[in-house]
Design a protein around this motif. Sequence first.
Motif, PDB file in Angstrom:
ATOM      1  N   ASN A  10       0.783  -1.158   0.052  1.00  0.00           N
ATOM      2  CA  ASN A  10      -0.055   0.053  -0.051  1.00  0.00           C
ATOM      3  C   ASN A  10       0.861   1.185   0.026  1.00  0.00           C
ATOM      4  OD1 ASN A  10      -2.340  -1.435  -0.130  1.00  0.00           O
ATOM      5  ND2 ASN A  10      -2.343  -1.484   2.420  1.00  0.00           N
ATOM      6  N   ASN A  11       2.057   1.140  -0.203  1.00  0.00           N
ATOM      7  CA  ASN A  11       3.103   2.297  -0.188  1.00  0.00           C
ATOM      8  C   ASN A  11       3.790   2.349  -1.436  1.00  0.00           C
ATOM      9  OD1 ASN A  11       4.843   0.264   0.214  1.00  0.00           O
ATOM     10  ND2 ASN A  11       5.893   1.185   2.116  1.00  0.00           N
ATOM     11  N   ALA A  12       3.331   1.531  -2.475  1.00  0.00           N
ATOM     12  CA  ALA A  12       4.373   1.672  -3.652  1.00  0.00           C
ATOM     13  C   ALA A  12       4.220   2.621  -4.497  1.00  0.00           C
ATOM     14  CB  ALA A  12       3.513   0.447  -4.483  1.00  0.00           C
ATOM     15  N   LEU A  13       5.341   3.087  -4.890  1.00  0.00           N
ATOM     16  CA  LEU A  13       5.661   4.225  -5.892  1.00  0.00           C
ATOM     17  C   LEU A  13       5.620   3.686  -7.175  1.00  0.00           C
ATOM     18  CD1 LEU A  13       8.959   5.702  -4.158  1.00  0.00           C
ATOM     19  CD2 LEU A  13       6.873   6.132  -3.765  1.00  0.00           C
ATOM     20  N   GLN A  14       5.682   4.700  -8.005  1.00  0.00           N
ATOM     21  CA  GLN A  14       5.273   4.243  -9.704  1.00  0.00           C
ATOM     22  C   GLN A  14       6.325   3.324 -10.259  1.00  0.00           C
ATOM     23  OE1 GLN A  14       5.333   7.885 -11.701  1.00  0.00           O
ATOM     24  NE2 GLN A  14       3.305   8.470 -11.136  1.00  0.00           N
ATOM     25  N   ASP A  15       7.299   3.445  -9.619  1.00  0.00           N
ATOM     26  CA  ASP A  15       8.392   2.297 -10.119  1.00  0.00           C
ATOM     27  C   ASP A  15       8.672   1.498  -9.139  1.00  0.00           C
ATOM     28  OD1 ASP A  15      10.478   1.036 -11.286  1.00  0.00           O
ATOM     29  OD2 ASP A  15      11.710   2.852 -11.788  1.00  0.00           O
ATOM     30  N   CYS A  16       8.563   0.000  -9.532  1.00  0.00           N
ATOM     31  CA  CYS A  16       8.595  -1.083  -8.359  1.00  0.00           C
ATOM     32  C   CYS A  16      10.328  -1.339  -8.279  1.00  0.00           C
ATOM     33  CB  CYS A  16       8.065  -2.304  -8.944  1.00  0.00           C
ATOM     34  SG  CYS A  16       6.201  -2.408  -8.820  1.00  0.00           S
ATOM     35  N   THR A  17      11.160  -0.570  -9.049  1.00  0.00           N
ATOM     36  CA  THR A  17      12.708  -1.121  -8.615  1.00  0.00           C
ATOM     37  C   THR A  17      13.044  -0.630  -7.314  1.00  0.00           C
ATOM     38  OG1 THR A  17      13.239   1.260  -9.956  1.00  0.00           O
ATOM     39  CG2 THR A  17      13.231  -0.711 -11.021  1.00  0.00           C
ATOM     40  N   SER A  18      11.982   0.441  -6.695  1.00  0.00           N
ATOM     41  CA  SER A  18      12.304   0.971  -5.394  1.00  0.00           C
ATOM     42  C   SER A  18      11.753  -0.017  -4.268  1.00  0.00           C
ATOM     43  CB  SER A  18      11.801   2.408  -5.222  1.00  0.00           C
ATOM     44  OG  SER A  18      10.336   2.177  -5.025  1.00  0.00           O
ATOM     45  N   THR A  19      10.987  -1.058  -4.649  1.00  0.00           N
ATOM     46  CA  THR A  19      10.274  -1.801  -3.595  1.00  0.00           C
ATOM     47  C   THR A  19      11.388  -2.882  -3.040  1.00  0.00           C
ATOM     48  OG1 THR A  19       8.125  -1.565  -4.838  1.00  0.00           O
ATOM     49  CG2 THR A  19       8.321  -3.575  -3.374  1.00  0.00           C
ATOM     50  N   THR A  20      11.170  -3.150  -1.763  1.00  0.00           N
ATOM     51  CA  THR A  20      11.673  -4.257  -0.993  1.00  0.00           C
ATOM     52  C   THR A  20      10.766  -5.067  -0.134  1.00  0.00           C
ATOM     53  OG1 THR A  20      13.890  -3.223  -1.111  1.00  0.00           O
ATOM     54  CG2 THR A  20      13.293  -4.845   0.827  1.00  0.00           C
ATOM     55  N   TRP A  21      10.588  -6.297  -0.199  1.00  0.00           N
ATOM     56  CA  TRP A  21       9.677  -7.248   0.508  1.00  0.00           C
ATOM     57  C   TRP A  21      10.831  -7.863   1.640  1.00  0.00           C
ATOM     58  CZ3 TRP A  21       4.673  -7.374   1.584  1.00  0.00           C
ATOM     59  CH2 TRP A  21       3.673  -6.816   0.585  1.00  0.00           C
ATOM     60  N   SER A  22      10.172  -8.140   2.978  1.00  0.00           N
ATOM     61  CA  SER A  22      10.782  -9.008   3.997  1.00  0.00           C
ATOM     62  C   SER A  22       9.831  -9.533   4.509  1.00  0.00           C
ATOM     63  CB  SER A  22      11.821  -8.105   4.745  1.00  0.00           C
ATOM     64  OG  SER A  22      11.065  -7.166   5.422  1.00  0.00           O
ATOM     65  N   TYR A  23      10.340 -10.815   5.188  1.00  0.00           N
ATOM     66  CA  TYR A  23       9.464 -11.415   5.854  1.00  0.00           C
ATOM     67  C   TYR A  23       9.976 -12.096   6.922  1.00  0.00           C
ATOM     68  CZ  TYR A  23       7.618 -16.538   6.496  1.00  0.00           C
ATOM     69  OH  TYR A  23       7.256 -17.736   7.176  1.00  0.00           O
ATOM     70  N   ASN A  24       9.015 -12.477   7.837  1.00  0.00           N
ATOM     71  CA  ASN A  24       9.324 -12.939   9.247  1.00  0.00           C
ATOM     72  C   ASN A  24       8.161 -13.767   9.737  1.00  0.00           C
ATOM     73  OD1 ASN A  24      11.008 -13.637  11.457  1.00  0.00           O
ATOM     74  ND2 ASN A  24      11.317 -11.775  12.038  1.00  0.00           N
ATOM     75  N   ASN A  25       8.595 -14.928  10.744  1.00  0.00           N
ATOM     76  CA  ASN A  25       7.756 -15.385  11.562  1.00  0.00           C
ATOM     77  C   ASN A  25       8.368 -15.912  12.848  1.00  0.00           C
ATOM     78  OD1 ASN A  25       8.904 -17.965  11.024  1.00  0.00           O
ATOM     79  ND2 ASN A  25       7.693 -18.824   9.611  1.00  0.00           N
ATOM     80  N   ARG A  26       7.558 -16.654  13.590  1.00  0.00           N
ATOM     81  CA  ARG A  26       7.847 -16.773  14.977  1.00  0.00           C
ATOM     82  C   ARG A  26       9.136 -17.748  15.094  1.00  0.00           C
ATOM     83  NH1 ARG A  26       5.892 -21.420  17.578  1.00  0.00           N
ATOM     84  NH2 ARG A  26       4.331 -22.485  16.464  1.00  0.00           N
ATOM     85  N   PHE A  27       9.305 -18.618  13.921  1.00  0.00           N
ATOM     86  CA  PHE A  27      10.440 -19.399  14.066  1.00  0.00           C
ATOM     87  C   PHE A  27      11.814 -18.929  13.441  1.00  0.00           C
ATOM     88  CE2 PHE A  27       6.581 -22.109  13.487  1.00  0.00           C
ATOM     89  CZ  PHE A  27       6.824 -22.785  14.697  1.00  0.00           C
ATOM     90  N   ARG A  28      11.849 -17.741  12.975  1.00  0.00           N
ATOM     91  CA  ARG A  28      13.055 -17.051  12.545  1.00  0.00           C
ATOM     92  C   ARG A  28      13.828 -15.917  13.467  1.00  0.00           C
ATOM     93  NH1 ARG A  28      13.905 -18.220   7.244  1.00  0.00           N
ATOM     94  NH2 ARG A  28      12.165 -19.254   6.245  1.00  0.00           N
ATOM     95  N   ASP A  29      15.075 -15.977  13.558  1.00  0.00           N
ATOM     96  CA  ASP A  29      15.655 -14.936  14.428  1.00  0.00           C
ATOM     97  C   ASP A  29      15.552 -13.443  14.071  1.00  0.00           C
ATOM     98  OD1 ASP A  29      16.387 -16.968  16.228  1.00  0.00           O
ATOM     99  OD2 ASP A  29      18.093 -17.341  15.415  1.00  0.00           O
ATOM    100  N   SER A  30      15.647 -13.397  12.675  1.00  0.00           N
ATOM    101  CA  SER A  30      15.673 -12.358  11.886  1.00  0.00           C
ATOM    102  C   SER A  30      14.640 -12.195  10.480  1.00  0.00           C
ATOM    103  CB  SER A  30      17.005 -11.556  11.722  1.00  0.00           C
ATOM    104  OG  SER A  30      17.527 -12.768  10.724  1.00  0.00           O
TER     105      SER A  30
END
Length: 240
Positions: free
Chosen positions: A43-63
């Motif tokens: 929901n915060n995307a700019l016009q150019d997706c080359t600026s987009t970074t997705w990260s993921y976490n759940n309770r089993f991961r330290d980072s």
Amino acid sequence: MSDNNHLCLLGLIFLSSLLTGVSGVDYVHVFISSGEDVRLPCNNALQDCTSTTWSYNNRFRDSAVELIHLGEKNKDTERHERLSLGSDCSLNIRNISTEDYGSYICQQWTGENGKHQKQGPDAGVYLHVLHVSSSHTEISSGLSVTLFCRLYSYPRVSCDDLVSSERIDLFWVNQTGVKSDSRYQISSSSDQCIISLNKTLLNEDHNREWRCEVTQKDQVKSSVTYTVNSSGEKTSHYQF
């Protein structure tokens, strides 16, 4: 981008997440059944997706794990083949498994020559995965069978907390939509979001359907219709 610049940007992402905390992220809840495909909005995307970074976490991961880096998939992740970036910078995941539940954060970084600055607030998604399983694969009349319906959710809180804070709940209903039947026993767990349906099969139960629904604020978000045949064959149908 050089490896050093990549590590620097990744460090900035994690530091930013730590500084802002959950309160600095605008989260939405997405519900999906295992085996289906899902789209996670950014929901915060700019016009150019080359600026987009997705990260993921759940309770089993330290980072957190970086899935998308400046519009490009991170091929070092185990599930990179199931990921794609939509034209609106949404994150698409094919063939969802119970291991995919968790917290996903979309951020925008602009700049060049390795000097990037984060733009705007983070956009977050809590992905909840609905999964149904059976205590038996070989089915026959007179057999006592239990169907388990579990909602894999993040962050790790009790199901009672999810019910009270987000009004998320699980139900078993029969093919007519009735939530209870005197012949079936329904049990639930307050520690985990799991609800089980216990029944002794009769001849009339051949090809009968039972449906597990997850609701939020009394609206059905996802459901799984489970049909067990006396031959031992089982089928699942997903509805949204």
